[in-house]
Design a protein around this motif. Structure first.
Motif, short mmCIF file in Angstrom:
data_model
loop_
_atom_site.label_atom_id
_atom_site.label_comp_id
_atom_site.label_asym_id
_atom_site.label_seq_id
_atom_site.Cartn_x
_atom_site.Cartn_y
_atom_site.Cartn_z
N VAL A 18 -33.33 53.84 -13.39
CA VAL A 18 -32.41 52.72 -13.28
C VAL A 18 -33.14 51.55 -12.60
O VAL A 18 -33.47 51.64 -11.42
CB VAL A 18 -31.15 53.09 -12.49
N PRO A 19 -33.40 50.46 -13.34
CA PRO A 19 -34.06 49.32 -12.72
C PRO A 19 -33.11 48.58 -11.77
O PRO A 19 -31.89 48.67 -11.90
CB PRO A 19 -34.46 48.44 -13.91
N ASP A 20 -33.67 47.85 -10.82
CA ASP A 20 -32.87 47.06 -9.89
C ASP A 20 -32.36 45.79 -10.56
O ASP A 20 -32.93 45.32 -11.54
CB ASP A 20 -33.73 46.66 -8.67
N GLY A 21 -31.28 45.25 -10.01
CA GLY A 21 -30.79 43.95 -10.44
C GLY A 21 -29.93 43.95 -11.69
O GLY A 21 -29.75 42.90 -12.31
N LEU A 22 -29.37 45.09 -12.09
CA LEU A 22 -28.49 45.13 -13.25
C LEU A 22 -27.11 44.58 -12.89
O LEU A 22 -26.64 44.78 -11.77
CB LEU A 22 -28.34 46.56 -13.77
N ALA A 23 -26.48 43.89 -13.83
CA ALA A 23 -25.11 43.42 -13.62
C ALA A 23 -24.17 44.59 -13.91
O ALA A 23 -24.01 45.00 -15.06
CB ALA A 23 -24.81 42.24 -14.54
N LEU A 24 -23.56 45.15 -12.85
CA LEU A 24 -22.75 46.36 -12.98
C LEU A 24 -21.39 46.18 -12.34
O LEU A 24 -21.21 45.39 -11.43
CB LEU A 24 -23.44 47.53 -12.26
N TYR A 25 -20.45 46.98 -12.82
CA TYR A 25 -19.15 47.14 -12.19
C TYR A 25 -18.98 48.64 -11.97
O TYR A 25 -19.08 49.42 -12.92
CB TYR A 25 -18.03 46.59 -13.09
N ARG A 26 -18.78 49.05 -10.74
CA ARG A 26 -18.64 50.47 -10.42
C ARG A 26 -17.17 50.85 -10.25
O ARG A 26 -16.42 50.11 -9.61
CB ARG A 26 -19.41 50.78 -9.15
N TYR A 27 -16.79 52.00 -10.81
CA TYR A 27 -15.42 52.50 -10.68
C TYR A 27 -15.42 54.01 -10.85
O TYR A 27 -16.44 54.60 -11.20
CB TYR A 27 -14.50 51.83 -11.71
N GLN A 28 -14.28 54.63 -10.59
CA GLN A 28 -14.10 56.06 -10.84
C GLN A 28 -13.14 56.22 -12.00
O GLN A 28 -12.08 55.58 -12.04
CB GLN A 28 -13.53 56.76 -9.61
N ASP A 29 -13.51 57.11 -12.95
CA ASP A 29 -12.61 57.37 -14.07
C ASP A 29 -11.51 58.34 -13.64
O ASP A 29 -11.46 58.75 -12.48
CB ASP A 29 -13.37 57.85 -15.31
N GLN A 30 -10.63 58.71 -14.55
CA GLN A 30 -9.50 59.57 -14.22
C GLN A 30 -9.93 60.96 -13.78
O GLN A 30 -9.21 61.64 -13.06
CB GLN A 30 -8.55 59.67 -15.41
N ALA A 31 -11.13 61.38 -14.18
CA ALA A 31 -11.65 62.69 -13.78
C ALA A 31 -12.36 62.62 -12.43
O ALA A 31 -12.86 63.64 -11.95
CB ALA A 31 -12.61 63.21 -14.85
N GLY A 32 -12.43 61.42 -11.82
CA GLY A 32 -13.07 61.28 -10.52
C GLY A 32 -14.58 61.07 -10.61
O GLY A 32 -15.26 61.07 -9.59
N GLN A 33 -15.11 60.87 -11.82
CA GLN A 33 -16.54 60.66 -12.00
C GLN A 33 -16.88 59.19 -11.72
O GLN A 33 -16.17 58.28 -12.17
CB GLN A 33 -16.94 61.02 -13.43
N ASP A 34 -17.95 58.95 -10.95
CA ASP A 34 -18.40 57.59 -10.69
C ASP A 34 -19.06 57.03 -11.94
O ASP A 34 -19.99 57.64 -12.49
CB ASP A 34 -19.40 57.56 -9.52
N ILE A 35 -18.59 55.88 -12.38
CA ILE A 35 -19.09 55.23 -13.59
C ILE A 35 -19.62 53.85 -13.23
O ILE A 35 -19.02 53.15 -12.41
CB ILE A 35 -17.96 55.06 -14.64
N GLN A 36 -20.71 53.48 -13.85
CA GLN A 36 -21.27 52.15 -13.69
C GLN A 36 -21.23 51.45 -15.04
O GLN A 36 -21.93 51.86 -15.96
CB GLN A 36 -22.70 52.23 -13.16
N ALA A 37 -20.39 50.45 -15.17
CA ALA A 37 -20.23 49.73 -16.43
C ALA A 37 -21.22 48.57 -16.46
O ALA A 37 -21.31 47.80 -15.50
CB ALA A 37 -18.81 49.22 -16.57
N LEU A 38 -21.95 48.45 -17.56
CA LEU A 38 -22.89 47.35 -17.73
C LEU A 38 -22.12 46.12 -18.18
O LEU A 38 -21.34 46.16 -19.13
CB LEU A 38 -23.94 47.74 -18.77
N LEU A 39 -22.32 45.00 -17.48
CA LEU A 39 -21.51 43.81 -17.72
C LEU A 39 -22.12 42.83 -18.72
O LEU A 39 -21.40 41.98 -19.22
CB LEU A 39 -21.26 43.09 -16.39
N ASP A 40 -23.40 42.94 -19.00
CA ASP A 40 -23.97 42.01 -19.97
C ASP A 40 -25.03 42.69 -20.83
O ASP A 40 -25.58 43.73 -20.45
CB ASP A 40 -24.53 40.76 -19.28
N PRO A 41 -25.30 42.13 -22.01
CA PRO A 41 -26.28 42.76 -22.91
C PRO A 41 -27.68 42.84 -22.31
O PRO A 41 -28.41 43.80 -22.57
CB PRO A 41 -26.28 41.85 -24.15
#
Length: 90
Positions: A18-41
């Motif tokens: 995982v490179p540094d400086g990615l545009a991310l939004y972090r959240y937990q899904d319904q199963a409690g798993q930590d997810i990092q959503a990529l915000l831009d191409p």
């Protein structure tokens, strides 16, 4: 454990590099798993580009199936259904 990313096409995937400086939004899904959503191409492209490339086989006898084959069986094209006849019997 490798972080889980939500790719822009909706797929969830684990990545080791995982490179540094990615545009991310972090959240937990319904199963409690930590997810990092990529915000831009650009962030997704950097993440995918940072992954190690598979090493080619040096002996020439790769056990992986070649593109277009299915473990020795032929791939057949899909059959399209024939349209119903426009004529009706009287």
């Amino acid at each position: 454990m490798a972080p889980c990313f939500l790719l822009r096409d909706g797929r969830k995937q684990l990545f080791d590099q995982v490179p540094d400086g990615l545009a991310l939004y972090r959240y937990q899904d319904q199963a409690g798993q930590d997810i990092q959503a990529l915000l831009d191409p650009a962030s997704q492209q950097r993440l995918l580009g940072a992954q190690p490339k598979p090493q080619p086989s040096h002996n020439g006898n790769s056990s992986a199936p070649k593109a277009g084959t299915n473990e020795g069986s032929k791939i057949r094209p899909l059959r399209r259904p024939h349209p119903q006849s426009a004529r009706r019997s009287a």
